[in-house]
Motif scaffolding. Structure first.
Motif, PDB file in Angstrom:
ATOM      1  N   MET A 167     -33.975 -49.572 -47.955  1.00  0.00           N
ATOM      2  CA  MET A 167     -33.526 -48.244 -48.390  1.00  0.00           C
ATOM      3  C   MET A 167     -34.484 -47.654 -49.418  1.00  0.00           C
ATOM      4  N   ALA A 168     -34.841 -48.430 -50.413  1.00  0.00           N
ATOM      5  CA  ALA A 168     -35.699 -47.932 -51.484  1.00  0.00           C
ATOM      6  C   ALA A 168     -37.089 -47.583 -50.950  1.00  0.00           C
ATOM      7  N   SER A 169     -37.605 -48.375 -50.043  1.00  0.00           N
ATOM      8  CA  SER A 169     -38.926 -48.104 -49.465  1.00  0.00           C
ATOM      9  C   SER A 169     -38.907 -46.834 -48.632  1.00  0.00           C
ATOM     10  N   ARG A 170     -37.848 -46.638 -47.893  1.00  0.00           N
ATOM     11  CA  ARG A 170     -37.721 -45.425 -47.077  1.00  0.00           C
ATOM     12  C   ARG A 170     -37.658 -44.181 -47.968  1.00  0.00           C
ATOM     13  N   THR A 171     -36.885 -44.246 -49.042  1.00  0.00           N
ATOM     14  CA  THR A 171     -36.770 -43.104 -49.950  1.00  0.00           C
ATOM     15  C   THR A 171     -38.068 -42.884 -50.716  1.00  0.00           C
ATOM     16  N   ARG A 172     -38.731 -43.974 -51.087  1.00  0.00           N
ATOM     17  CA  ARG A 172     -40.021 -43.860 -51.768  1.00  0.00           C
ATOM     18  C   ARG A 172     -41.038 -43.165 -50.869  1.00  0.00           C
ATOM     19  N   ALA A 173     -41.053 -43.525 -49.587  1.00  0.00           N
ATOM     20  CA  ALA A 173     -41.985 -42.899 -48.645  1.00  0.00           C
ATOM     21  C   ALA A 173     -41.695 -41.404 -48.501  1.00  0.00           C
ATOM     22  N   LEU A 174     -40.427 -41.042 -48.479  1.00  0.00           N
ATOM     23  CA  LEU A 174     -40.064 -39.633 -48.396  1.00  0.00           C
ATOM     24  C   LEU A 174     -40.505 -38.897 -49.661  1.00  0.00           C
ATOM     25  N   ALA A 175     -40.328 -39.525 -50.816  1.00  0.00           N
ATOM     26  CA  ALA A 175     -40.778 -38.918 -52.068  1.00  0.00           C
ATOM     27  C   ALA A 175     -42.290 -38.711 -52.051  1.00  0.00           C
ATOM     28  N   ALA A 176     -43.021 -39.662 -51.501  1.00  0.00           N
ATOM     29  CA  ALA A 176     -44.472 -39.514 -51.393  1.00  0.00           C
ATOM     30  C   ALA A 176     -44.832 -38.354 -50.472  1.00  0.00           C
ATOM     31  N   THR A 177     -44.112 -38.236 -49.364  1.00  0.00           N
ATOM     32  CA  THR A 177     -44.331 -37.130 -48.427  1.00  0.00           C
ATOM     33  C   THR A 177     -44.087 -35.787 -49.097  1.00  0.00           C
ATOM     34  N   GLU A 178     -43.091 -35.742 -49.972  1.00  0.00           N
ATOM     35  CA  GLU A 178     -42.730 -34.508 -50.672  1.00  0.00           C
ATOM     36  C   GLU A 178     -43.529 -34.313 -51.965  1.00  0.00           C
ATOM     37  N   ASN A 179     -44.505 -35.182 -52.212  1.00  0.00           N
ATOM     38  CA  ASN A 179     -45.353 -35.103 -53.421  1.00  0.00           C
ATOM     39  C   ASN A 179     -44.540 -35.165 -54.713  1.00  0.00           C
ATOM     40  N   GLU A 180     -43.529 -35.992 -54.714  1.00  0.00           N
ATOM     41  CA  GLU A 180     -42.700 -36.210 -55.906  1.00  0.00           C
ATOM     42  C   GLU A 180     -43.181 -37.493 -56.582  1.00  0.00           C
ATOM     43  N   THR A 181     -44.279 -37.386 -57.310  1.00  0.00           N
ATOM     44  CA  THR A 181     -44.950 -38.575 -57.856  1.00  0.00           C
ATOM     45  C   THR A 181     -44.096 -39.346 -58.850  1.00  0.00           C
ATOM     46  N   ASN A 182     -43.295 -38.654 -59.643  1.00  0.00           N
ATOM     47  CA  ASN A 182     -42.447 -39.381 -60.595  1.00  0.00           C
ATOM     48  C   ASN A 182     -41.447 -40.258 -59.866  1.00  0.00           C
ATOM     49  N   PHE A 183     -40.828 -39.725 -58.821  1.00  0.00           N
ATOM     50  CA  PHE A 183     -39.870 -40.517 -58.060  1.00  0.00           C
ATOM     51  C   PHE A 183     -40.563 -41.659 -57.323  1.00  0.00           C
ATOM     52  N   VAL A 184     -41.781 -41.429 -56.857  1.00  0.00           N
ATOM     53  CA  VAL A 184     -42.543 -42.514 -56.219  1.00  0.00           C
ATOM     54  C   VAL A 184     -42.731 -43.653 -57.214  1.00  0.00           C
ATOM     55  N   GLU A 185     -43.143 -43.325 -58.427  1.00  0.00           N
ATOM     56  CA  GLU A 185     -43.344 -44.348 -59.463  1.00  0.00           C
ATOM     57  C   GLU A 185     -42.047 -45.069 -59.794  1.00  0.00           C
ATOM     58  N   TRP A 186     -40.962 -44.327 -59.910  1.00  0.00           N
ATOM     59  CA  TRP A 186     -39.679 -44.939 -60.271  1.00  0.00           C
ATOM     60  C   TRP A 186     -39.183 -45.853 -59.166  1.00  0.00           C
ATOM     61  N   PHE A 187     -39.348 -45.431 -57.924  1.00  0.00           N
ATOM     62  CA  PHE A 187     -38.954 -46.298 -56.808  1.00  0.00           C
ATOM     63  C   PHE A 187     -39.885 -47.500 -56.720  1.00  0.00           C
ATOM     64  N   ASP A 188     -41.168 -47.321 -57.021  1.00  0.00           N
ATOM     65  CA  ASP A 188     -42.095 -48.459 -57.055  1.00  0.00           C
ATOM     66  C   ASP A 188     -41.612 -49.516 -58.039  1.00  0.00           C
ATOM     67  N   GLU A 189     -41.156 -49.080 -59.202  1.00  0.00           N
ATOM     68  CA  GLU A 189     -40.649 -50.016 -60.213  1.00  0.00           C
ATOM     69  C   GLU A 189     -39.418 -50.764 -59.707  1.00  0.00           C
ATOM     70  N   LEU A 190     -38.484 -50.037 -59.103  1.00  0.00           N
ATOM     71  CA  LEU A 190     -37.283 -50.695 -58.567  1.00  0.00           C
ATOM     72  C   LEU A 190     -37.635 -51.674 -57.462  1.00  0.00           C
ATOM     73  N   ILE A 191     -38.550 -51.276 -56.599  1.00  0.00           N
ATOM     74  CA  ILE A 191     -38.973 -52.147 -55.500  1.00  0.00           C
ATOM     75  C   ILE A 191     -39.626 -53.413 -56.046  1.00  0.00           C
ATOM     76  N   ALA A 192     -40.464 -53.264 -57.049  1.00  0.00           N
ATOM     77  CA  ALA A 192     -41.123 -54.434 -57.648  1.00  0.00           C
ATOM     78  C   ALA A 192     -40.090 -55.374 -58.277  1.00  0.00           C
ATOM     79  N   ARG A 193     -39.107 -54.813 -58.964  1.00  0.00           N
ATOM     80  CA  ARG A 193     -38.059 -55.649 -59.563  1.00  0.00           C
ATOM     81  C   ARG A 193     -37.256 -56.379 -58.490  1.00  0.00           C
ATOM     82  N   ALA A 194     -36.944 -55.683 -57.399  1.00  0.00           N
ATOM     83  CA  ALA A 194     -36.181 -56.302 -56.312  1.00  0.00           C
ATOM     84  C   ALA A 194     -36.994 -57.397 -55.629  1.00  0.00           C
TER      85      ALA A 194
END
Length: 93
Positions: free
Chosen positions: A56-83
């Motif tokens: 789920m987090a990877s899918r949403t992160r990819a969508l954020a990247a597509t939408e050029n939402e860099t802050n959300f990409v970074e935040w999802f990257d952090e959650l993904i790394a923790r998981a």
């Protein structure tokens, strides 16, 4: 169609804010329950929860990247790394 096709300029931010809040809450729940699940011998269940979260987090992160939402990409990257870190620690248990 992308999220930016909406008439509301805040729609993209609102969408990712809600998705991040849900992802953060889900991960915190998994993280809080991990010790109990491991003690009960349910490490396979824990890994499954983590796999679902990562998907789920990877899918949403990819969508954020597509939408050029860099802050959300970074935040999802952090959650993904923790998981992924938590998942790796369950494989050692």
């Amino acid at each position: 169609m992308t999220l930016r096709d909406s008439d509301d300029p805040r729609a993209v931010f609102d969408y990712f804010s809600a998705e991040y809040a849900q992802a953060l809450q889900a991960f915190q729940t998994i993280e809080n329950q991990a010790p109990t699940l491991l003690l009960l011998g349910c490490s396979d269940d824990l890994r499954q929860f983590l796999e679902q979260f990562l998907e789920m987090a990877s899918r949403t992160r990819a969508l954020a990247a597509t939408e050029n939402e860099t802050n959300f990409v970074e935040w999802f990257d952090e959650l993904i790394a923790r998981a992924e870190s938590l998942k790796a620690s369950t494989q050692r248990s």
